[in-house]
Every structure is written in C-alpha cells, then in structure tokens.
Design a protein around this motif. Sequence first.
Motif, PDB file in Angstrom:
ATOM      1  N   MET A   1       0.861  -1.172   0.000  1.00  0.00           N
ATOM      2  CA  MET A   1       0.000   0.000   0.000  1.00  0.00           C
ATOM      3  C   MET A   1       0.903   1.230   0.000  1.00  0.00           C
ATOM      4  O   MET A   1       1.875   1.296   0.753  1.00  0.00           O
ATOM      5  N   CYS A   2       0.550   2.194  -0.812  1.00  0.00           N
ATOM      6  CA  CYS A   2       1.381   3.394  -0.880  1.00  0.00           C
ATOM      7  C   CYS A   2       1.170   4.233   0.380  1.00  0.00           C
ATOM      8  O   CYS A   2       0.109   4.199   0.999  1.00  0.00           O
ATOM      9  N   PRO A   3       2.195   4.998   0.784  1.00  0.00           N
ATOM     10  CA  PRO A   3       2.105   5.787   2.024  1.00  0.00           C
ATOM     11  C   PRO A   3       0.942   6.778   2.034  1.00  0.00           C
ATOM     12  O   PRO A   3       0.303   6.962   3.063  1.00  0.00           O
ATOM     13  N   GLN A   4       0.662   7.398   0.892  1.00  0.00           N
ATOM     14  CA  GLN A   4      -0.428   8.386   0.830  1.00  0.00           C
ATOM     15  C   GLN A   4      -1.784   7.726   1.100  1.00  0.00           C
ATOM     16  O   GLN A   4      -2.605   8.236   1.845  1.00  0.00           O
ATOM     17  N   LEU A   5      -1.998   6.557   0.499  1.00  0.00           N
ATOM     18  CA  LEU A   5      -3.240   5.831   0.726  1.00  0.00           C
ATOM     19  C   LEU A   5      -3.365   5.413   2.186  1.00  0.00           C
ATOM     20  O   LEU A   5      -4.428   5.527   2.793  1.00  0.00           O
ATOM     21  N   ALA A   6      -2.267   4.949   2.761  1.00  0.00           N
ATOM     22  CA  ALA A   6      -2.270   4.554   4.175  1.00  0.00           C
ATOM     23  C   ALA A   6      -2.605   5.750   5.068  1.00  0.00           C
ATOM     24  O   ALA A   6      -3.385   5.621   6.019  1.00  0.00           O
ATOM     25  N   ARG A   7      -2.039   6.907   4.776  1.00  0.00           N
ATOM     26  CA  ARG A   7      -2.335   8.110   5.563  1.00  0.00           C
ATOM     27  C   ARG A   7      -3.804   8.496   5.434  1.00  0.00           C
ATOM     28  O   ARG A   7      -4.460   8.834   6.424  1.00  0.00           O
ATOM     29  N   ASN A   8      -4.333   8.446   4.212  1.00  0.00           N
ATOM     30  CA  ASN A   8      -5.739   8.795   3.999  1.00  0.00           C
ATOM     31  C   ASN A   8      -6.661   7.876   4.791  1.00  0.00           C
ATOM     32  O   ASN A   8      -7.634   8.323   5.396  1.00  0.00           O
ATOM     33  N   ARG A   9      -6.370   6.583   4.774  1.00  0.00           N
ATOM     34  CA  ARG A   9      -7.193   5.633   5.534  1.00  0.00           C
ATOM     35  C   ARG A   9      -7.085   5.887   7.034  1.00  0.00           C
ATOM     36  O   ARG A   9      -8.066   5.790   7.763  1.00  0.00           O
ATOM     37  N   TYR A  10      -5.883   6.209   7.482  1.00  0.00           N
ATOM     38  CA  TYR A  10      -5.661   6.496   8.902  1.00  0.00           C
ATOM     39  C   TYR A  10      -6.502   7.699   9.336  1.00  0.00           C
ATOM     40  O   TYR A  10      -7.194   7.657  10.353  1.00  0.00           O
ATOM     41  N   PHE A  11      -6.478   8.772   8.536  1.00  0.00           N
ATOM     42  CA  PHE A  11      -7.238   9.973   8.887  1.00  0.00           C
ATOM     43  C   PHE A  11      -8.741   9.718   8.825  1.00  0.00           C
ATOM     44  O   PHE A  11      -9.492  10.193   9.661  1.00  0.00           O
ATOM     45  N   LYS A  12      -9.184   8.956   7.836  1.00  0.00           N
ATOM     46  CA  LYS A  12     -10.608   8.634   7.735  1.00  0.00           C
ATOM     47  C   LYS A  12     -11.046   7.814   8.953  1.00  0.00           C
ATOM     48  O   LYS A  12     -12.087   8.073   9.549  1.00  0.00           O
ATOM     49  N   TYR A  13     -10.228   6.816   9.333  1.00  0.00           N
ATOM     50  CA  TYR A  13     -10.547   6.000  10.509  1.00  0.00           C
ATOM     51  C   TYR A  13     -10.647   6.878  11.756  1.00  0.00           C
ATOM     52  O   TYR A  13     -11.587   6.762  12.533  1.00  0.00           O
TER      53      TYR A  13
END
Length: 116
Positions: free
Chosen positions: A1-13
């Motif tokens: 998973m790319c870092p940007q996608l991981a960050r987006n999911r983290y913030f959404k969670y």
Amino acid sequence: MCPQLARNRYFKYNRIANDRNGWQRLYQEIREKCEREANEKHFGTSESEKPHNRCLNRYRDVNPYDHSRIIIHRGSVDYINANLVKLERAERKYILTQGPLGDTMGHFWHKSYSHA
C-alpha cells in the motif's frame, strides 16, 4: 500500500472513531448503498421473509439474497441465512452467514460441512 493511501485511511478511521456517531453514520451509508445496488440489480430476499424462515434469522435486517443463498437439505428445512459469494478475480468463494442461533446450530454445521 502506498504511504499516501495509508495516511488517507488512517485519517478517515480517526475521523470516524472520534465522531460520537461516526460508526453509526458509516454503517448507515453502507446499508443505504447496498440497498440501492440490490434494488438496481433486482436482488430479492423473499425466502428469508417467509414466516417459517424469519425465526431462523439472528437479525431482522440482514437477509440473504435469493439468487445466491445457500440451500441446505436437512429434513423439511432448506433455509439458512447464508450466501455463497464468488470473487472471480481472486478465484475464491466465501460463505457469508450469521452466527447460528441455538435452534439453528445443526443447520449451521451441516452447511459448513457440506460446502467445505
């Protein structure tokens, strides 16, 4: 998973988890989307709504679609709240089911054994 996608999911969670009604709102969004898609594709749930099958459902609002439901052959009962889901790209099949009730434990294990 790319870092940007991981960050987006983290913030959404975190946004959902920190909102007092976040999980309830997310569940409602998912439910509405699923109902819309089921209506568009004409997926019915008439078997689960029959009076003699209603008592075999753990939850009133989670019903198997007729076109992909598991049919069991156990005495006079052929109904269990379970669907066979095929993921073509992954070349896998899954059974989605509710946890069994005390009265449906035998049906649950019969389904599990016969579709293994």
